[in-house]
Design a protein around this motif. Structure first.
Motif, PDB file in Angstrom:
ATOM      1  N   ALA A 284      26.457  31.809  34.675  1.00  0.00           N
ATOM      2  CA  ALA A 284      27.252  31.930  35.897  1.00  0.00           C
ATOM      3  C   ALA A 284      28.736  31.694  35.648  1.00  0.00           C
ATOM      4  CB  ALA A 284      26.728  30.951  36.949  1.00  0.00           C
ATOM      5  N   GLN A 285      29.085  30.714  34.833  1.00  0.00           N
ATOM      6  CA  GLN A 285      30.495  30.423  34.607  1.00  0.00           C
ATOM      7  C   GLN A 285      31.209  31.593  33.934  1.00  0.00           C
ATOM      8  OE1 GLN A 285      30.662  26.686  32.437  1.00  0.00           O
ATOM      9  NE2 GLN A 285      30.666  25.498  34.342  1.00  0.00           N
ATOM     10  N   THR A 286      30.539  32.214  32.963  1.00  0.00           N
ATOM     11  CA  THR A 286      31.149  33.351  32.268  1.00  0.00           C
ATOM     12  C   THR A 286      31.363  34.528  33.221  1.00  0.00           C
ATOM     13  OG1 THR A 286      30.107  32.689  30.196  1.00  0.00           O
ATOM     14  CG2 THR A 286      30.844  34.981  30.368  1.00  0.00           C
ATOM     15  N   ILE A 287      30.362  34.804  34.038  1.00  0.00           N
ATOM     16  CA  ILE A 287      30.462  35.925  34.980  1.00  0.00           C
ATOM     17  C   ILE A 287      31.519  35.639  36.033  1.00  0.00           C
ATOM     18  CG2 ILE A 287      29.203  37.201  36.762  1.00  0.00           C
ATOM     19  CD1 ILE A 287      26.669  36.803  35.028  1.00  0.00           C
ATOM     20  N   ASP A 288      31.529  34.426  36.586  1.00  0.00           N
ATOM     21  CA  ASP A 288      32.538  34.077  37.583  1.00  0.00           C
ATOM     22  C   ASP A 288      33.946  34.166  37.000  1.00  0.00           C
ATOM     23  OD1 ASP A 288      30.936  33.682  39.788  1.00  0.00           O
ATOM     24  OD2 ASP A 288      30.687  31.518  39.471  1.00  0.00           O
ATOM     25  N   ALA A 289      34.101  33.759  35.765  1.00  0.00           N
ATOM     26  CA  ALA A 289      35.423  33.827  35.133  1.00  0.00           C
ATOM     27  C   ALA A 289      35.901  35.267  35.015  1.00  0.00           C
ATOM     28  CB  ALA A 289      35.381  33.167  33.748  1.00  0.00           C
ATOM     29  N   ALA A 290      35.000  36.189  34.684  1.00  0.00           N
ATOM     30  CA  ALA A 290      35.379  37.591  34.554  1.00  0.00           C
ATOM     31  C   ALA A 290      35.794  38.178  35.903  1.00  0.00           C
ATOM     32  CB  ALA A 290      34.220  38.384  33.970  1.00  0.00           C
ATOM     33  N   ILE A 291      35.024  37.889  36.947  1.00  0.00           N
ATOM     34  CA  ILE A 291      35.366  38.392  38.280  1.00  0.00           C
ATOM     35  C   ILE A 291      36.664  37.756  38.762  1.00  0.00           C
ATOM     36  CG2 ILE A 291      34.593  38.597  40.674  1.00  0.00           C
ATOM     37  CD1 ILE A 291      31.696  38.365  39.600  1.00  0.00           C
ATOM     38  N   GLY A 292      36.814  36.457  38.522  1.00  0.00           N
ATOM     39  CA  GLY A 292      38.018  35.756  38.946  1.00  0.00           C
ATOM     40  C   GLY A 292      39.265  36.302  38.279  1.00  0.00           C
ATOM     41  N   ALA A 293      39.190  36.620  36.996  1.00  0.00           N
ATOM     42  CA  ALA A 293      40.344  37.168  36.286  1.00  0.00           C
ATOM     43  C   ALA A 293      40.758  38.510  36.882  1.00  0.00           C
ATOM     44  CB  ALA A 293      40.017  37.311  34.805  1.00  0.00           C
ATOM     45  N   TRP A 294      39.781  39.322  37.240  1.00  0.00           N
ATOM     46  CA  TRP A 294      40.090  40.623  37.855  1.00  0.00           C
ATOM     47  C   TRP A 294      40.714  40.437  39.246  1.00  0.00           C
ATOM     48  CZ3 TRP A 294      37.479  42.621  42.267  1.00  0.00           C
ATOM     49  CH2 TRP A 294      37.832  43.932  42.612  1.00  0.00           C
ATOM     50  N   ALA A 295      40.142  39.552  40.075  1.00  0.00           N
ATOM     51  CA  ALA A 295      40.627  39.357  41.440  1.00  0.00           C
ATOM     52  C   ALA A 295      42.044  38.815  41.463  1.00  0.00           C
ATOM     53  CB  ALA A 295      39.690  38.420  42.197  1.00  0.00           C
ATOM     54  N   ARG A 296      42.406  37.988  40.494  1.00  0.00           N
ATOM     55  CA  ARG A 296      43.745  37.395  40.491  1.00  0.00           C
ATOM     56  C   ARG A 296      44.847  38.415  40.292  1.00  0.00           C
ATOM     57  NH1 ARG A 296      40.997  33.219  37.790  1.00  0.00           N
ATOM     58  NH2 ARG A 296      41.588  34.060  35.743  1.00  0.00           N
ATOM     59  N   GLY A 297      44.503  39.598  39.836  1.00  0.00           N
ATOM     60  CA  GLY A 297      45.509  40.631  39.611  1.00  0.00           C
ATOM     61  C   GLY A 297      45.726  41.553  40.791  1.00  0.00           C
ATOM     62  N   LEU A 298      45.013  41.345  41.883  1.00  0.00           N
ATOM     63  CA  LEU A 298      45.092  42.241  43.034  1.00  0.00           C
ATOM     64  C   LEU A 298      45.190  41.439  44.331  1.00  0.00           C
ATOM     65  CD1 LEU A 298      42.178  44.649  42.033  1.00  0.00           C
ATOM     66  CD2 LEU A 298      44.621  45.186  41.896  1.00  0.00           C
ATOM     67  N   SER A 299      45.738  42.071  45.351  1.00  0.00           N
ATOM     68  CA  SER A 299      45.741  41.440  46.674  1.00  0.00           C
ATOM     69  C   SER A 299      44.322  41.455  47.242  1.00  0.00           C
ATOM     70  CB  SER A 299      46.667  42.185  47.622  1.00  0.00           C
ATOM     71  OG  SER A 299      46.136  43.476  47.928  1.00  0.00           O
ATOM     72  N   LEU A 300      44.107  40.634  48.260  1.00  0.00           N
ATOM     73  CA  LEU A 300      42.792  40.601  48.888  1.00  0.00           C
ATOM     74  C   LEU A 300      42.415  41.976  49.434  1.00  0.00           C
ATOM     75  CD1 LEU A 300      40.272  39.223  50.070  1.00  0.00           C
ATOM     76  CD2 LEU A 300      41.672  38.536  52.027  1.00  0.00           C
ATOM     77  N   ASP A 301      43.340  42.644  50.102  1.00  0.00           N
ATOM     78  CA  ASP A 301      43.026  43.953  50.671  1.00  0.00           C
ATOM     79  C   ASP A 301      42.637  44.945  49.584  1.00  0.00           C
ATOM     80  OD1 ASP A 301      43.457  43.088  53.241  1.00  0.00           O
ATOM     81  OD2 ASP A 301      45.522  43.829  53.346  1.00  0.00           O
ATOM     82  N   ALA A 302      43.344  44.901  48.460  1.00  0.00           N
ATOM     83  CA  ALA A 302      43.030  45.822  47.354  1.00  0.00           C
ATOM     84  C   ALA A 302      41.664  45.507  46.752  1.00  0.00           C
ATOM     85  CB  ALA A 302      44.113  45.743  46.285  1.00  0.00           C
ATOM     86  N   VAL A 303      41.352  44.220  46.606  1.00  0.00           N
ATOM     87  CA  VAL A 303      40.042  43.830  46.078  1.00  0.00           C
ATOM     88  C   VAL A 303      38.923  44.331  46.987  1.00  0.00           C
ATOM     89  CG1 VAL A 303      38.523  41.832  45.730  1.00  0.00           C
ATOM     90  CG2 VAL A 303      40.834  41.823  44.770  1.00  0.00           C
ATOM     91  N   LEU A 304      39.067  44.094  48.290  1.00  0.00           N
ATOM     92  CA  LEU A 304      38.019  44.500  49.218  1.00  0.00           C
ATOM     93  C   LEU A 304      37.880  46.015  49.289  1.00  0.00           C
ATOM     94  CD1 LEU A 304      38.540  41.951  52.141  1.00  0.00           C
ATOM     95  CD2 LEU A 304      36.906  41.849  50.246  1.00  0.00           C
TER      96      LEU A 304
END
Length: 404
Positions: A284-304
């Protein structure tokens, strides 16, 4: 078309949240609800949270579709009125401390003998039996005893409460289910009513998913996990470039593969260790880290936007301003227009569940204290002179005087 509960009369003796919430739902689907409140003060909920002209705006939600009978249940005359109403009622709802109604001669045995068709919903902290039955039980205690409080919050920090009275509301929902089952039983078995015993802690415990079997088999005590869902991966909140959080539930096997494609981690999508939830949960930690790294590069609207395009369950954290601005809420009639007694416009929550043929409705606004006292007592044949005497002695109260 008649509503599902048209012709059903409910006598509500409860106060505050659990009992009245159950009666509210029954009223929304056609039941006639007569709410009994103490003269002078009324249900304490009238003074909870934010007040308008001396009355809580919460009252406008909790007491719609109800009639108010201001009656002192501690007086013999008041108790006799309850007996006369119970003799004609289908359902009686109460959430007093166990034994209180028995002290007034209004317990289950007495009322069942008076009206064998009566269904009695009894909501309390610990139930009508057991060693804790006499303890005072509020929602927060039920939430704690039921296991919810232990799981709320961040690891290593004090447990936090859910921001609403969820224990009371869960008890009310279980109470409504019990009442509907009892109505069905009465229909099938010659009109015999029964008592429905709902405990707050049991209503919460019923929501605790795999907590008990995990402890029984593995002696595992689940701990608080913040925004994640332990053992189900990925399901978490991820901060975006604008500081807002995206909630992402990519825990279905095919959904996970689409999610990994969106974030550019096809290697994870192809990893056989991640093909099913049990394997993903171990990482879980590895997967969450990968998703988190991607989300930090985009705005919430862009992510959604990207996640919705890929049919991945995701959303934002709504506050009430977001809810009021959301077109989906409006489209599904989840925000209703109403007004308070002085004409002030107010928006109220819509009605659920949504039935296609016989939907619930708001037929009348929440009543003033004692607004229906005269009419209800007159329907029982109690004459004007007796009502005047009772009012002078504080046994009843007529009209909305206490709203001022």
């Amino acid at each position: 078309m008649l509503k599902p509960l048209s012709g059903i009369r409910v006598l509500e003796l409860g106060q505050l949240i659990a009992g009245p919430f159950a009666a509210k739902m029954l009223g929304e689907f056609g039941a006639e609800v007569i709410k009994i409140e103490p003269p002078g003060t009324g249900d304490p909920l009238r003074k909870w949270r934010m007040l308008h002209e001396g009355t809580s705006v919460w009252w406008a939600v909790q007491s719609r579709n109800k009639q108010s009978l201001a009656l002192d249940l501690r007086q013999p005359e008041g108790q006799d009125v309850v007996r006369r109403l119970a003799a004609e009622a289908d359902i009686l709802i109460e959430n007093f401390r166990p034994g209180t109604l028995e002290e007034w001669g209004l317990g289950w045995d007495a009322l069942h003998q008076l009206n064998p068709r009566l269904i009695m919903l009894r909501v309390s902290g610990y139930g009508q039996t057991g060693p804790y039955r006499d303890r005072p039980g509020f929602g927060l205690i039920g939430e704690a005893m039921g296991g919810l409080r232990h799981l709320s919050g961040e690891p290593g920090r004090p447990p936090v409460r859910v921001g609403v009275s969820i224990g009371d509301s869960l008890a009310a929902l279980h109470g409504v289910i019990g009442v509907l089952l009892a109505l069905r039983h009465r229909e099938q078995n010659g009109g015999e009513g029964q008592s429905v015993d709902v405990a707050l802690y049991e209503s919460v415990f019923n929501m605790m998913e795999s907590l008990l079997p995990e402890y029984s088999v593995f002696k595992a005590v689940r701990q608080p996990a913040g925004s994640s869902l332990p053992g189900i991966t990925p399901s978490n909140a991820y901060v975006c470039a604008d500081g807002k959080y995206a909630l992402v539930a990519g825990n279905g096997d095919s959904i996970f593969k689409r999610l990994m494609a969106v974030i550019g981690r096809e290697d994870m999508a192809a990893n056989p260790e991640y093909a099913h939830n049990d394997g993903r949960a171990r990482h879980a930690q590895t997967i969450d880290a990968a998703i988190g790294a991607w989300a930090r590069g985009l705005s919430l609207d862009a992510v959604l936007e990207k996640l919705h395009e890929a049919r991945i369950p995701a959303g934002r954290v709504y506050d009430i301003a977001d809810i009021c601005a959301d077109p989906h809420y409006r489209a599904r009639d989840m925000i209703l227009q109403s007004q308070l007694a002085d004409g002030t416009p107010i928006e109220l929550p819509g009605i659920v569940p949504k039935l296609s043929a016989t939907p619930g409705e708001m037929r009348s606004a929440a009543p003033g204290l004692g607004q229906d006292t005269e009419r209800v007592l007159d329907s029982l044949g109690i004459d004007a002179a007796t009502r005047e005497d009772w009012e002078s002695r504080g046994i009843i109260q007529s009209g909305p005087a206490a709203e001022k």
